[in-house]
Write a protein that holds these residues in place. Structure first.
Motif, PDB file in Angstrom:
ATOM      1  N   ARG A 141       0.807  -1.219   0.000  1.00  0.00           N
ATOM      2  CA  ARG A 141       0.000   0.000   0.000  1.00  0.00           C
ATOM      3  C   ARG A 141       0.845   1.277   0.000  1.00  0.00           C
ATOM      4  O   ARG A 141       0.341   2.349  -0.324  1.00  0.00           O
ATOM      5  N   LYS A 142       2.104   1.160   0.381  1.00  0.00           N
ATOM      6  CA  LYS A 142       2.953   2.348   0.474  1.00  0.00           C
ATOM      7  C   LYS A 142       3.942   2.439  -0.691  1.00  0.00           C
ATOM      8  O   LYS A 142       4.922   3.178  -0.618  1.00  0.00           O
ATOM      9  N   GLN A 143       3.710   1.670  -1.779  1.00  0.00           N
ATOM     10  CA  GLN A 143       4.671   1.640  -2.874  1.00  0.00           C
ATOM     11  C   GLN A 143       4.918   3.021  -3.487  1.00  0.00           C
ATOM     12  O   GLN A 143       6.051   3.348  -3.852  1.00  0.00           O
ATOM     13  N   GLU A 144       3.888   3.843  -3.600  1.00  0.00           N
ATOM     14  CA  GLU A 144       4.064   5.143  -4.264  1.00  0.00           C
ATOM     15  C   GLU A 144       4.844   6.134  -3.409  1.00  0.00           C
ATOM     16  O   GLU A 144       5.464   7.046  -3.942  1.00  0.00           O
ATOM     17  N   ASN A 145       4.785   5.967  -2.092  1.00  0.00           N
ATOM     18  CA  ASN A 145       5.575   6.852  -1.217  1.00  0.00           C
ATOM     19  C   ASN A 145       6.388   6.023  -0.242  1.00  0.00           C
ATOM     20  O   ASN A 145       6.452   6.310   0.943  1.00  0.00           O
ATOM     21  N   ILE A 146       7.009   4.967  -0.787  1.00  0.00           N
ATOM     22  CA  ILE A 146       7.724   4.005   0.045  1.00  0.00           C
ATOM     23  C   ILE A 146       8.924   4.635   0.750  1.00  0.00           C
ATOM     24  O   ILE A 146       9.363   4.160   1.800  1.00  0.00           O
ATOM     25  N   LYS A 147       9.476   5.705   0.199  1.00  0.00           N
ATOM     26  CA  LYS A 147      10.649   6.340   0.801  1.00  0.00           C
ATOM     27  C   LYS A 147      10.270   7.438   1.797  1.00  0.00           C
ATOM     28  O   LYS A 147      11.145   8.107   2.350  1.00  0.00           O
ATOM     29  N   ASP A 148       8.982   7.616   2.033  1.00  0.00           N
ATOM     30  CA  ASP A 148       8.505   8.599   3.012  1.00  0.00           C
ATOM     31  C   ASP A 148       8.807   8.083   4.421  1.00  0.00           C
ATOM     32  O   ASP A 148       8.251   7.080   4.861  1.00  0.00           O
ATOM     33  N   VAL A 149       9.715   8.764   5.107  1.00  0.00           N
ATOM     34  CA  VAL A 149      10.189   8.286   6.403  1.00  0.00           C
ATOM     35  C   VAL A 149       9.071   8.272   7.439  1.00  0.00           C
ATOM     36  O   VAL A 149       8.867   7.279   8.152  1.00  0.00           O
ATOM     37  N   LYS A 150       8.302   9.343   7.517  1.00  0.00           N
ATOM     38  CA  LYS A 150       7.289   9.464   8.569  1.00  0.00           C
ATOM     39  C   LYS A 150       6.102   8.525   8.353  1.00  0.00           C
ATOM     40  O   LYS A 150       5.656   7.851   9.277  1.00  0.00           O
ATOM     41  N   ASN A 151       5.599   8.481   7.125  1.00  0.00           N
ATOM     42  CA  ASN A 151       4.362   7.745   6.871  1.00  0.00           C
ATOM     43  C   ASN A 151       4.577   6.292   6.471  1.00  0.00           C
ATOM     44  O   ASN A 151       3.655   5.484   6.570  1.00  0.00           O
ATOM     45  N   SER A 152       5.767   5.963   6.005  1.00  0.00           N
ATOM     46  CA  SER A 152       6.009   4.593   5.542  1.00  0.00           C
ATOM     47  C   SER A 152       7.081   3.883   6.362  1.00  0.00           C
ATOM     48  O   SER A 152       6.843   2.811   6.930  1.00  0.00           O
ATOM     49  N   PHE A 153       8.262   4.479   6.447  1.00  0.00           N
ATOM     50  CA  PHE A 153       9.392   3.769   7.036  1.00  0.00           C
ATOM     51  C   PHE A 153       9.244   3.561   8.541  1.00  0.00           C
ATOM     52  O   PHE A 153       9.474   2.450   9.044  1.00  0.00           O
ATOM     53  N   ILE A 154       8.869   4.606   9.280  1.00  0.00           N
ATOM     54  CA  ILE A 154       8.785   4.483  10.745  1.00  0.00           C
ATOM     55  C   ILE A 154       7.744   3.453  11.177  1.00  0.00           C
ATOM     56  O   ILE A 154       8.027   2.611  12.045  1.00  0.00           O
ATOM     57  N   PRO A 155       6.516   3.450  10.597  1.00  0.00           N
ATOM     58  CA  PRO A 155       5.563   2.398  10.988  1.00  0.00           C
ATOM     59  C   PRO A 155       6.063   0.990  10.678  1.00  0.00           C
ATOM     60  O   PRO A 155       5.849   0.064  11.465  1.00  0.00           O
TER      61      PRO A 155
END
Length: 390
Positions: free
Chosen positions: A134-148
């Protein structure tokens, strides 16, 4: 019989592998439970019947889970994670203790126990597959993708590692593989690995089982200096394998089964090699490799990212666990409490392994049953109506 076979969807080779492993499990467990039956004061047949009931129950769960569309597991994964975290905490504090570890929760009124790490493996893998897809389009977004994603991996890792380090390490390795497949950047993966390394050091050096972990590492690294009581299980596993020769002693003729404390579970591969020889051991390795091959084919053919990640994570988890168990038996690693998937005697481990197989087959079934591409011709007088089947 034909009706039953026709209702089995998905990769038929995986169904065949599961049936084959079930037969191997029945034969090897029956050979390995003599001492356990003697200690309990019951017949070996009664324990075998209980094991057979668990296998049948597992096959039923596998059938049910493979009939459910794999997309539903995305929503189920959230619920599993919500349930799993409190259960892991409860197990650490109030769980039944065995060999200095709190891994089980007793189920009231049944006399059965439930190993929460088995649910945690399934929960984390399905949750990671959901998050990464579900996070493929913003997979490099630290706050919304990486931290969770990093938070879920590290939290489950530490909660399992405090009581079961080997399972936690394997699950962490599978998680890293999923992060790589899910296009997480190398820098972020390195951060996850560093976080895992810090947690690992804390568990080994400061955790409640630190003396057990250090003792096992020292025994493995320096067996000649080890206390014979500490190396007893590893030594007799090696004796069983060495005495098996190429074709083994024959079914039911193991002698080391009387010495190995977990012959029917953690060390069942050693008993298989003793009775069926190097030939039997290589065949079993080949079965797991073939299973991995069929699962990789499913991953490559899966049209959706979630299905591919789900099949990859579960198949890697099963095969890594299998090879970890066999590696310990032949002396390539320190003693752990990891069972051989679908072969070792066990309750919740067998059931959750069956569910994992079912989910993989659900992904495979979706590949084999094309949707939206079929056309239906309906005659209506001189007209032919061409419609699309949903």
């Amino acid at each position: 019989m034909n009706q039953i076979i026709n209702n089995l969807k998905g990769d038929r080779w995986i169904w065949l592998v599961v049936i084959l492993l079930s037969l191997v499990s029945l034969l090897s467990v029956y050979s390995a439970i003599g001492s356990l039956a003697y200690k309990r004061g019951v017949g070996a047949e009664s324990i075998l019947m209980k094991h057979l009931a668990i296998i049948i129950g597992g096959l039923l769960l596998m059938y049910i889970s493979h009939k459910l569309d794999y997309r539903y597991y995305a929503g189920i994964s959230k619920l599993l994670m919500i349930i799993t975290i409190p259960l892991l905490l409860y197990t650490l504090v109030f769980g039944a203790r065995l060999n200095e570890a709190s891994r089980w929760i007793a189920i009231p009124g049944t006399g059965l126990s439930f190993q929460t790490s088995d649910m945690a493996k399934l929960a984390l893998i399905t949750y990671l597959a959901r998050m990464l897809s579900r996070k493929q389009e913003n997979i490099k977004d630290v706050k919304n993708s990486f931290i969770p994603i990093m938070g879920s991996v590290c939290l489950v890792f530490i909660l399992i590692a405090l009581a079961n380090l080997s399972t936690a390490l394997m699950l962490f390795g599978v998680s890293i593989l999923l992060l790589i497949i899910g296009r997480i950047s190398i820098k972020q993966i390195a951060i996850v690995c560093m976080g895992g390394a810090v947690l690992l050091a804390g568990v080994v050096l400061l955790g409640p089982r630190r003396h057990t972990y250090m003792s096992r590492i020292k025994t493995y690294m320096h067996p000649e200096l080890a206390d014979p009581d500490k190396s007893f299980q590893a030594d007799h596993a090696k004796i069983a394998i060495a005495s098996g020769g190429f074709f083994g002693k024959g079914p039911g003729k193991s002698t080391e089964v009387n010495y190995l404390p977990e012959a029917y579970s953690d060390e069942i591969y050693a008993i298989i090699v003793e009775e069926y020889g190097m030939f039997g051991g290589i065949v079993l390795v080949g079965i797991y490799l073939f299973l991995l091959y069929r699962c990789i084919k499913i991953v490559n053919r899966a049209p959706k990212a979630f299905g591919a990640l789900l099949a990859a994570g579960l198949s890697f988890s099963l095969t890594i666990q299998a090879f970890a168990n066999m590696a310990v038996a032949v002396g390539l690693g320190p003693v752990t409490g990891v069972p051989l998937p679908f072969v070792s005697m066990g309750g919740t481990s067998m059931l959750f392994t069956s569910i994992a197989f079912g989910i993989i087959l659900s992904v495979s079934r979706d590949i084999d049953e094309p949707k939206g591409a079929e056309q239906k011709e309906v005659s209506s007088g001189n007209k032919v109506i061409v419609g699309e089947i949903a």
